[in-house]
Write an enzyme that holds these catalytic residues in place. Structure first.
Site, PDB file in Angstrom:
ATOM      1  N   GLY A 168      -8.312  16.003  29.026  1.00 42.49           N
ATOM      2  CA  GLY A 168      -8.224  15.065  30.139  1.00 42.49           C
ATOM      3  C   GLY A 168      -7.191  15.483  31.162  1.00 42.49           C
ATOM      4  N   GLY A 169      -6.273  14.544  31.443  1.00 37.21           N
ATOM      5  CA  GLY A 169      -5.290  14.768  32.500  1.00 37.21           C
ATOM      6  C   GLY A 169      -4.488  16.033  32.296  1.00 37.21           C
ATOM      7  N   GLY A 403     -17.183  46.410  53.166  1.00 37.89           N
ATOM      8  CA  GLY A 403     -16.282  45.253  53.212  1.00 37.89           C
ATOM      9  C   GLY A 403     -15.223  45.331  52.130  1.00 37.89           C
ATOM     10  N   ALA A 404     -15.586  45.931  51.006  1.00 33.32           N
ATOM     11  CA  ALA A 404     -14.622  46.009  49.910  1.00 33.32           C
ATOM     12  C   ALA A 404     -13.446  46.914  50.276  1.00 33.32           C
ATOM     13  CB  ALA A 404     -15.307  46.500  48.644  1.00 33.32           C
TER      14      ALA A 404
HETATM   15  C1  HXC Z   1      -3.706   7.579  21.985  1.00 31.54           C
HETATM   16  C2  HXC Z   1      -4.314   9.303  20.578  1.00 31.54           C
HETATM   17  C3  HXC Z   1      -4.986   9.947  21.633  1.00 31.54           C
HETATM   18  C4  HXC Z   1      -4.977   9.313  22.909  1.00 31.54           C
HETATM   19  C5  HXC Z   1      -5.190  11.163  19.870  1.00 31.54           C
HETATM   20  N1  HXC Z   1      -4.481  10.086  19.523  1.00 31.54           N
HETATM   21  N2  HXC Z   1      -5.523  11.094  21.165  1.00 31.54           N
HETATM   22  N3  HXC Z   1      -3.690   8.130  20.751  1.00 31.54           N
HETATM   23  N4  HXC Z   1      -4.323   8.145  23.026  1.00 31.54           N
HETATM   24  N5  HXC Z   1      -5.555   9.878  23.967  1.00 31.54           N
HETATM   25  C6  HXC Z   1      -3.934   9.780  18.198  1.00 31.54           C
HETATM   26  C7  HXC Z   1      -5.002   9.449  17.179  1.00 31.54           C
HETATM   27  O1  HXC Z   1      -5.349   8.106  17.284  1.00 31.54           O
HETATM   28  C8  HXC Z   1      -4.282   9.776  15.895  1.00 31.54           C
HETATM   29  O2  HXC Z   1      -3.399   8.729  15.603  1.00 31.54           O
HETATM   30  C9  HXC Z   1      -3.430  10.961  16.258  1.00 31.54           C
HETATM   31  O3  HXC Z   1      -3.311  10.946  17.685  1.00 31.54           O
HETATM   32  C10 HXC Z   1      -4.045  12.283  15.875  1.00 31.54           C
HETATM   33  O4  HXC Z   1      -5.370  12.302  16.374  1.00 31.54           O
HETATM   34  P1  HXC Z   1      -6.612  12.728  15.467  1.00 31.54           P
HETATM   35  O5  HXC Z   1      -7.835  12.307  16.187  1.00 31.54           O
HETATM   36  O6  HXC Z   1      -6.411  12.268  14.072  1.00 31.54           O
HETATM   37  O7  HXC Z   1      -6.452  14.311  15.493  1.00 31.54           O
HETATM   38  P2  HXC Z   1      -7.562  15.422  15.574  1.00 31.54           P
HETATM   39  O8  HXC Z   1      -8.653  15.126  14.584  1.00 31.54           O
HETATM   40  O9  HXC Z   1      -6.840  16.707  15.421  1.00 31.54           O
HETATM   41  O10 HXC Z   1      -8.207  15.322  17.029  1.00 31.54           O
HETATM   42  C11 HXC Z   1      -7.411  15.515  18.156  1.00 31.54           C
HETATM   43  C12 HXC Z   1      -8.189  15.142  19.436  1.00 31.54           C
HETATM   44  C13 HXC Z   1      -8.737  13.685  19.277  1.00 31.54           C
HETATM   45  C14 HXC Z   1      -9.331  16.112  19.626  1.00 31.54           C
HETATM   46  C15 HXC Z   1      -7.225  15.257  20.581  1.00 31.54           C
HETATM   47  O11 HXC Z   1      -7.656  12.839  18.857  1.00 31.54           O
HETATM   48  C16 HXC Z   1      -9.311  13.166  20.538  1.00 31.54           C
HETATM   49  O12 HXC Z   1     -10.464  13.460  20.873  1.00 31.54           O
HETATM   50  N6  HXC Z   1      -8.537  12.355  21.257  1.00 31.54           N
HETATM   51  C17 HXC Z   1      -8.997  11.723  22.463  1.00 31.54           C
HETATM   52  C18 HXC Z   1      -9.067  12.707  23.597  1.00 31.54           C
HETATM   53  C19 HXC Z   1      -9.346  12.010  24.893  1.00 31.54           C
HETATM   54  O13 HXC Z   1     -10.511  11.708  25.175  1.00 31.54           O
HETATM   55  N7  HXC Z   1      -8.276  11.689  25.637  1.00 31.54           N
HETATM   56  C20 HXC Z   1      -8.327  10.931  26.843  1.00 31.54           C
HETATM   57  C21 HXC Z   1      -8.610  11.870  27.934  1.00 31.54           C
HETATM   58  S1  HXC Z   1      -8.824  11.033  29.439  1.00 31.54           S
HETATM   59  P3  HXC Z   1      -3.018   8.315  14.106  1.00 31.54           P
HETATM   60  O14 HXC Z   1      -2.214   7.086  14.268  1.00 31.54           O
HETATM   61  O15 HXC Z   1      -4.324   8.115  13.413  1.00 31.54           O
HETATM   62  O16 HXC Z   1      -2.257   9.483  13.563  1.00 31.54           O
HETATM   63  C22 HXC Z   1      -7.481  11.407  30.313  1.00 31.54           C
HETATM   64  C23 HXC Z   1      -7.484  10.756  31.657  1.00 31.54           C
HETATM   65  C24 HXC Z   1      -6.675  11.502  32.662  1.00 31.54           C
HETATM   66  O17 HXC Z   1      -6.621  12.093  29.902  1.00 31.54           O
HETATM   67  C25 HXC Z   1      -7.551  12.099  33.687  1.00 31.54           C
HETATM   68  C26 HXC Z   1      -6.757  12.592  34.857  1.00 31.54           C
HETATM   69  C27 HXC Z   1      -7.553  13.574  35.678  1.00 31.54           C
END
Ligand code: HXC
Length: 513
Positions: A168-169, A403-404
């Site tokens: 994401g961001g 051109g290159a």
């Molecule tokens: C809050 C989060 C989180 C998030 C992960 N966690 N991503 N908490 N916000 N964005 C937390 C999980 O809940 C978990 O908490 C711990 O981090 C570890 O994550 P897991 O999923 O267990 O780890 P893993 O299996 O290794 O997977 C990692 C991951 C997955 C691939 C990053 O967590 C994931 O897909 N996260 C979401 C990614 C996402 O879509 N983010 C938002 C993007 S939008 P616990 O408590 O269980 O340990 C964005 C907007 C900005 O960023 C755009 C601007 C241009």
């Protein structure tokens, strides 16, 4: 007092140690912790941490008011080879390294300090992106980081290192940096993860297929450097920093001259074949030209038909752009133009002289390239060279067509010193192609077209592409012996060291993005 000091010490030890199960999971994933990474990156004992006590102030969605200290990011400053840098390292063991308001404030603080002190900024990313529970405050945090990335662009070097998810961001901050490092297997960089991709498009992809180091190192060009492990990755970040100035007001760190100005390199006469279409590896040429044969190549796996590298010549840092005849005969295409343009602009912003090694048959023709906007992307490279005010040296080894030729830092677009080997062929196009165009009717009517073509090719070559043709017209400053290239370039760089060039005042140009 004593008990307060002990309490303080205990708390700090707890914060630094982290949650044991989180650390164990991180290690099980083949990743180091944020603090272990900082230990590898920075000079021993140099790290000054700030905002260690910071916690998020969010409440809803079971967040509680008392979040973990650091809020999932270790921020501060340290040194690399004694030179100051500012840095953050995201801690995946806390909320998956996700970015909330407090986390963002810490990053923004070190970015502000990096900019105000004129120091490089290094981001170690390992994050699930915007912290979902903090909603718009997380998005607001990213916006503030992007804004700072852009304000710092061209003022201090910015390096983004992706060591885990960077979703994401976080991906945009990486794209705004000057250099991006990724590690195979553990690093992933994407705007939307595989679940969202499947929900929206129905396409099923793995994390690695979507945004692994292989993808960004070869297809998208997002990753400048790709490594097999964190250790070699962080060592290369140190190496990169050793060649960069701390800011745009400083010169790149130079080493003492090593006698390059009088060196002869006989191998240079052997590496490059005289036949214009025979391939060779331009990296062998670069290794002969630079100190200790040592150069740091950007984007090795993306657009390899052009080489962009940082190196030293006689102790001074230079940016080298070279066509690579071993790949696609060294043509310029969309990706090569983008790669070289961004590199030239970086070097220009940070006072790094440019040495351009030319052996190019032209731009890649075809509908693929035209539809993909080769005109627009090729113009980026043209623009980058035309606006560059750093010392610029062009060396034409063999072909320089059409051109290159113009784009690869020719005299007409402002090179300071144009040198050519006796094997140079500077022309609108190669002899065969030229003869086919200008003598089409004569060849069609000829009794023996092959014999006529051979004769016309000889005539064309004799008149228009002999080694001194451009030098006689002042477009090449000297025709040099290939074995003396290192010494002539070293002396040229010394001659141009004090170059100053102002451009007309304007808000900014309109580079064809
Ligand atoms: C809050 C989060 C989180 C998030 C992960 N966690 N991503 N908490 N916000 N964005 C937390 C999980 O809940 C978990 O908490 C711990 O981090 C570890 O994550 P897991 O999923 O267990 O780890 P893993 O299996 O290794 O997977 C990692 C991951 C997955 C691939 C990053 O967590 C994931 O897909 N996260 C979401 C990614 C996402 O879509 N983010 C938002 C993007 S939008 P616990 O408590 O269980 O340990 C964005 C907007 C900005 O960023 C755009 C601007 C241009």
């Amino acid at each position: 007092m004593r008990s307060l000091r002990e309490e303080r010490e205990r708390l700090r030890e707890r914060i630094v140690a982290g949650r044991p199960e989180g650390v164990a999971r991180q290690h099980a994933l083949g990743k180091r912790t944020a603090r272990e990474r900082l230990d590898l990156l920075l000079d021993a004992g140099s790290f000054i941490e700030i905002d260690m006590y910071q916690r998020h102030q969010a409440h809803g969605l079971r967040m509680g008011a008392q979040g973990p200290h650091t809020d999932g990011v270790i921020a501060g400053s340290g040194t690399i080879d004694g030179r100051r840098v500012f840095v953050y390292a995201q801690d995946f063991t806390i909320f998956g390294g996700s970015l909330g308001e407090a986390h963002a404030m810490k990053i923004q603080k070190v970015m502000d300090l990096a900019l105000s002190t004129g120091s490089p900024f290094i981001a170690l990313n390992d994050s699930g992106g915007a912290r979902i529970q903090e909603g718009v405050m997380a998005l607001n945090g990213y916006g503030g980081i992007f804004q700072r990335n852009v304000q710092a662009s061209g003022v201090i070097p910015q390096i983004s290192v992706v060591l885990g998810p960077c979703a994401g961001g976080a991906a945009y901050s990486t794209a705004l940096a000057d250099f991006t490092f990724m590690v195979h297997d553990t690093a992933q960089l994407y705007l939307t993860g595989p679940d969202v991709v499947e929900a929206v498009t129905g396409q099923r992809v793995t994390h690695a297929e979507l945004g692994g180091a292989q993808v960004h190192g070869t297809l998208s060009g997002v990753a400048t450097f790709v490594h097999d492990d964190e250790e070699s990755c962080l060592m290369e970040v140190r190496y990169l920093v050793s060649m960069l100035p701390s800011n745009n007001l400083e010169l790149p760190p130079s080493s003492p001259p090593c006698g390059a100005a009088s060196e002869v390199r006989p191998r240079l006469a052997e590496i490059v074949p005289v036949e214009p279409n025979k391939p060779y590896d331009m990296r062998l040429v670069i290794a002969e030209l630079v100190d200790d044969g040592d150069f740091l190549e950007m984007h090795r796996g993306w657009a390899p038909n052009v080489i962009c590298a940082l190196a030293r010549i006689d102790g001074g840092v230079v940016g080298i752009v070279g066509n690579q005849p071993m790949v696609l005969a060294g043509v310029l295409d969309v990706a090569a133009s983008q790669k070289a343009a961004r590199f030239v602009r970086f070097c220009d912003a940070f006072s790094i002289p440019l040495v351009t090694l030319v052996d190019v048959p032209g731009f890649l023709p075809g509908t693929d390239q035209e539809f993909a906007g080769i005109i627009r992307h090729g113009a980026k490279l043209l623009y980058a060279y035309c606006e560059a005010t750093v010392p610029r040296i062009q060396v034409i080894l063999r072909k320089a067509y059409g051109g290159a030729y113009i784009v690869m830092d020719s005299r007409s677009i402002g090179t300071d010193l144009s040198l050519a080997w006796p094997t140079n062929e500077i022309a609108v196009m190669g002899a065969e192609g030229a003869v086919n165009v200008i003598y089409r009717k004569e060849l069609a009517a000829a009794a023996d077209p092959a014999a006529l073509r051979a004769q016309l090719v000889r005539e064309y070559a004799k008149e228009l592409v002999h080694p001194n043709y451009a030098a006689e017209r002042g477009l090449v400053d000297d025709v040099i012996d290939p074995v003396e290239t290192r010494s002539v370039v070293a002396r040229g760089l010394a001659m141009l060291r004090d170059k100053r060039k102002q451009t007309a005042p304007r808000k900014h140009g309109n580079v064809p993005l």
